[in-house]
Design a protein around this motif. Structure first.
Motif, mmCIF file in Angstrom:
data_model
loop_
_atom_site.group_PDB
_atom_site.id
_atom_site.type_symbol
_atom_site.label_atom_id
_atom_site.label_comp_id
_atom_site.label_asym_id
_atom_site.label_seq_id
_atom_site.Cartn_x
_atom_site.Cartn_y
_atom_site.Cartn_z
ATOM 1 N N THR A 15 -19.308 3.885 1.467
ATOM 2 C CA THR A 15 -17.957 4.228 1.013
ATOM 3 C C THR A 15 -17.568 5.632 1.460
ATOM 4 O OG1 THR A 15 -18.181 2.778 -0.888
ATOM 5 C CG2 THR A 15 -16.455 4.449 -0.995
ATOM 6 N N TYR A 67 -6.998 2.038 3.607
ATOM 7 C CA TYR A 67 -6.476 0.666 3.593
ATOM 8 C C TYR A 67 -6.028 0.208 4.974
ATOM 9 C CZ TYR A 67 -1.610 2.293 3.720
ATOM 10 O OH TYR A 67 -0.420 2.855 4.101
ATOM 11 N N GLN A 118 -2.589 5.581 -3.448
ATOM 12 C CA GLN A 118 -3.913 5.955 -3.921
ATOM 13 C C GLN A 118 -4.560 4.808 -4.701
ATOM 14 O OE1 GLN A 118 -5.659 8.802 -3.108
ATOM 15 N NE2 GLN A 118 -7.318 7.589 -3.967
ATOM 16 N N GLN A 119 -3.763 4.112 -5.499
ATOM 17 C CA GLN A 119 -4.290 2.959 -6.247
ATOM 18 C C GLN A 119 -4.773 1.874 -5.288
ATOM 19 O OE1 GLN A 119 -0.772 2.250 -8.690
ATOM 20 N NE2 GLN A 119 -1.979 2.639 -10.531
ATOM 21 N N THR A 151 -5.705 2.270 -2.155
ATOM 22 C CA THR A 151 -6.908 2.779 -1.489
ATOM 23 C C THR A 151 -8.120 2.621 -2.395
ATOM 24 O OG1 THR A 151 -5.629 4.333 -0.164
ATOM 25 C CG2 THR A 151 -7.969 4.809 -0.410
ATOM 26 N N ASP A 152 -7.972 2.988 -3.662
ATOM 27 C CA ASP A 152 -9.077 2.852 -4.618
ATOM 28 C C ASP A 152 -9.496 1.395 -4.765
ATOM 29 O OD1 ASP A 152 -8.971 5.594 -5.012
ATOM 30 O OD2 ASP A 152 -7.931 5.463 -6.944
ATOM 31 N N GLU A 153 -8.526 0.490 -4.813
ATOM 32 C CA GLU A 153 -8.832 -0.936 -4.948
ATOM 33 C C GLU A 153 -9.551 -1.463 -3.709
ATOM 34 O OE1 GLU A 153 -5.270 -3.091 -5.971
ATOM 35 O OE2 GLU A 153 -4.949 -1.873 -7.764
ATOM 36 N N VAL A 176 -11.388 0.304 -1.615
ATOM 37 C CA VAL A 176 -12.738 0.866 -1.638
ATOM 38 C C VAL A 176 -13.601 0.107 -2.644
ATOM 39 C CG1 VAL A 176 -14.086 2.923 -2.231
ATOM 40 C CG2 VAL A 176 -12.087 3.145 -0.764
ATOM 41 N N ASP A 177 -13.047 -0.196 -3.813
ATOM 42 C CA ASP A 177 -13.790 -0.967 -4.818
ATOM 43 C C ASP A 177 -14.145 -2.350 -4.293
ATOM 44 O OD1 ASP A 177 -13.731 1.116 -6.630
ATOM 45 O OD2 ASP A 177 -12.060 0.280 -7.804
#
Length: 112
Positions: free
Chosen positions: A50, A65, A89-90, A92-94, A96-97
Motif C-alpha cells: 500500500t 484511484y 480522498q474517500q 482513494t481510501d476505499e 486502497v482498502d
C-alpha cells in the motif's frame, strides 16, 4: 472487477503514466524500491504494498484511484472544491482498502 483485472489495469496504467518519463529503474529509485519490484508489478506477478502504491502514484503525478481506471474509459475531470477533495480522498481510501483486502486474500491463499 476481478483480482486479475485489477492487477492488469494497474500494470497497464503504471506503464502508461511512466512512459517517456521514467524507466522502471528510475521509478524504482524515486520511490525507494528495487527495479525488480516495479518489474513484478508491471509484469502482473504481484501487487505493490500500500505504501509503495501511494509512492508510485505520487511519483507519476496521479491519484491512487487513477491507477485502477482502465485507459479505455473516458478521463474524468473533477473540479477542485473542498467537497470534491473530501470525496476524492474517500475514494482513494476505499480503493486502497479494497487493494489491501485483495492482497491479504491473495497472501492468505499463498500461505495455505
Amino acid at each position: 472487477m476481478t483480482e486479475k483485472e485489477l492487477l492488469e489495469t494497474l500494470s497497464q496504467n503504471i506503464k502508461f503514466y511512466r512512459k517517456g518519463r521514467f524507466t522502471q529503474e528510475t521509478l524504482a529509485e524515486k520511490i525507494g524500491v528495487s527495479s525488480q519490484n516495479i518489474n513484478n508489478v508491471e509484469g502482473k506477478r504481484r501487487f505493490p504494498r500500500t505504501e509503495n502504491l501511494i509512492k508510485i502514484a505520487e511519483a507519476l503525478g496521479v491519484e491512487v484511484y487513477q491507477l485502477f481506471i482502465p485507459q479505455d474509459t473516458k478521463p474524468v475531470a473533477i473540479k477542485k472544491t473542498p467537497e470534491n477533495e473530501k470525496i476524492k480522498q474517500q475514494i482513494t481510501d476505499e480503493v486502497v482498502d479494497d487493494v489491501r483486502r485483495i492482497l491479504n486474500k491473495a497472501l492468505d491463499r499463498i500461505k495455505k
